[in-house]
Design a protein around this motif. Sequence first.
Motif, PDB file in Angstrom:
ATOM      1  N   ILE A  52     104.135  31.468  94.547  1.00 54.72           N
ATOM      2  CA  ILE A  52     104.600  32.778  93.599  1.00 54.72           C
ATOM      3  C   ILE A  52     105.977  33.632  94.697  1.00 54.72           C
ATOM      4  CG2 ILE A  52     104.850  34.445  91.430  1.00 54.72           C
ATOM      5  CD1 ILE A  52     103.086  32.032  90.689  1.00 54.72           C
ATOM      6  N   LYS A  74     105.462  33.844  97.683  1.00 52.62           N
ATOM      7  CA  LYS A  74     107.001  33.051  98.615  1.00 52.62           C
ATOM      8  C   LYS A  74     108.109  33.455  98.282  1.00 52.62           C
ATOM      9  CE  LYS A  74     103.054  31.015 102.116  1.00 52.62           C
ATOM     10  NZ  LYS A  74     102.850  30.089 102.361  1.00 52.62           N
ATOM     11  N   GLU A  75     107.824  33.012  97.436  1.00 54.34           N
ATOM     12  CA  GLU A  75     109.306  33.179  96.135  1.00 54.34           C
ATOM     13  C   GLU A  75     109.979  34.672  96.099  1.00 54.34           C
ATOM     14  OE1 GLU A  75     108.629  28.717  93.703  1.00 54.34           O
ATOM     15  OE2 GLU A  75     108.239  30.829  92.916  1.00 54.34           O
ATOM     16  N   LEU A  76     108.912  34.707  95.307  1.00 58.28           N
ATOM     17  CA  LEU A  76     109.534  36.238  95.112  1.00 58.28           C
ATOM     18  C   LEU A  76     109.964  37.016  97.140  1.00 58.28           C
ATOM     19  CD1 LEU A  76     109.530  39.260  93.233  1.00 58.28           C
ATOM     20  CD2 LEU A  76     107.497  39.090  95.197  1.00 58.28           C
ATOM     21  N   THR A 133     112.195  36.095  99.216  1.00 53.03           N
ATOM     22  CA  THR A 133     113.780  35.903  99.110  1.00 53.03           C
ATOM     23  C   THR A 133     114.487  36.246  98.046  1.00 53.03           C
ATOM     24  OG1 THR A 133     113.414  34.016  96.864  1.00 53.03           O
ATOM     25  CG2 THR A 133     112.379  33.344  99.306  1.00 53.03           C
ATOM     26  N   ILE A 134     114.197  36.779  97.086  1.00 52.91           N
ATOM     27  CA  ILE A 134     114.151  37.539  95.903  1.00 52.91           C
ATOM     28  C   ILE A 134     114.852  38.909  96.519  1.00 52.91           C
ATOM     29  CG2 ILE A 134     114.227  38.146  93.047  1.00 52.91           C
ATOM     30  CD1 ILE A 134     114.708  35.310  94.352  1.00 52.91           C
ATOM     31  N   PHE A 141     112.772  34.405  83.919  1.00 52.25           N
ATOM     32  CA  PHE A 141     113.392  33.035  83.747  1.00 52.25           C
ATOM     33  C   PHE A 141     113.331  33.205  82.722  1.00 52.25           C
ATOM     34  CE2 PHE A 141     110.416  35.405  87.318  1.00 52.25           C
ATOM     35  CZ  PHE A 141     111.144  33.992  88.582  1.00 52.25           C
ATOM     36  N   ASN A 180     118.163  31.146  87.593  1.00 55.52           N
ATOM     37  CA  ASN A 180     116.740  31.633  88.378  1.00 55.52           C
ATOM     38  C   ASN A 180     114.993  30.849  89.073  1.00 55.52           C
ATOM     39  OD1 ASN A 180     118.270  33.496  88.552  1.00 55.52           O
ATOM     40  ND2 ASN A 180     117.780  35.517  86.898  1.00 55.52           N
ATOM     41  N   ARG A 195     115.856  28.685  91.452  1.00 53.50           N
ATOM     42  CA  ARG A 195     115.536  28.728  92.807  1.00 53.50           C
ATOM     43  C   ARG A 195     114.332  29.726  92.815  1.00 53.50           C
ATOM     44  NH1 ARG A 195     118.230  34.712  94.171  1.00 53.50           N
ATOM     45  NH2 ARG A 195     117.170  34.002  95.993  1.00 53.50           N
ATOM     46  N   CYS A 196     113.350  29.417  92.273  1.00 53.28           N
ATOM     47  CA  CYS A 196     111.777  29.260  92.400  1.00 53.28           C
ATOM     48  C   CYS A 196     110.596  28.592  91.728  1.00 53.28           C
ATOM     49  CB  CYS A 196     111.551  31.193  91.427  1.00 53.28           C
ATOM     50  SG  CYS A 196     112.186  32.885  91.777  1.00 53.28           S
ATOM     51  N   THR A 242     107.148  29.274  91.003  1.00 55.35           N
ATOM     52  CA  THR A 242     106.985  29.857  89.318  1.00 55.35           C
ATOM     53  C   THR A 242     107.136  29.017  88.373  1.00 55.35           C
ATOM     54  OG1 THR A 242     107.951  32.294  91.262  1.00 55.35           O
ATOM     55  CG2 THR A 242     107.870  32.107  88.492  1.00 55.35           C
TER      56      THR A 242
END
Length: 302
Positions: free
Chosen positions: A64, A66-68, A70-71, A102, A112, A115-116, A119
């Motif tokens: 999670i 790692k995806e954060l 990018t945001i 989300f 959203n 994209r994740c 998550t």
Amino acid sequence: MSATRSPVQNPNRTLPRWLARFFFQCVEAAQRRIARSSLVGDKPIFDNAQFPWVEAIEAQAPAIAKELETILATPGRLPAFHEISPDVATITQDHQWQTFVFLGYGMRAERNLSRCPATAAALEDIPGLRTAFFSILSPGKQIPLHRGPYNGVLRLHLALKVPRQRENCWIEVDGQRYVWQTNHAVIFDDAYPHQVHNDTDETRVVLFVDFERPCKAPVSWLNKLLLAFAPLTPELQQAKTNHEKWERDYYATPAATTQRAANIPAANAPEVTPAAQVEQVEHAEHADSHRAQAVADERAHG
């Protein structure tokens, strides 16, 4: 029904004001019964062992996070919390508490979520999920003492980004202080008075989740009924409208264009030296000259 869905999906009407007032009176009256019927007790901060699914959520925290990242690469494009939920303006009105939503009481931010994916997958495993978003607290931000409106939901914070001086970054619920730890979760009842401090020079980010409080029947049925009607209240309808507008703008505007307009560099972008800036300007002027010559040639032969 999926755990990420509310019983009321995409409501297209709002409760009349008089009915909304009656609804909130019912909510207030129900809280005493919910506290007595709670299967996990009635306290400010809970033991994670009471919620068997928490360990699996914590195991997914690195993915999670790692995806954060990018945001967080375009922080200038994220909304302040009060810009989505007007009620939050009573405790904060600056841009130091940002969100990336989300789910929220009948609203699913599908783009959203897409994209994740890690998550989104983690959220599927949370029973009775009602709200989920990245909660981003800027350096030095303090959220004053306040309390949530309803104890029929409990709140989870999964710490994804914690300042190095973490002892200076905390939440205090009914006088009990908790210091976030990376990849670890805390569950608390936000109906108790609570406050948040990030007295550091680094950003703090948690996955912020509200989920149904486990209760004995028939109070559990009453709780589900009240939560089903919540998306029809004017406050949540306005939040839904605000988020949909932000989402349209966010996905309609390329990130690079927004960054140039706001003069906000992307995270991890290489530093541009003065010499490179001069070279970029000269290159742009050279390109403009070519375009002008092409237009002139076209007109001459038109």
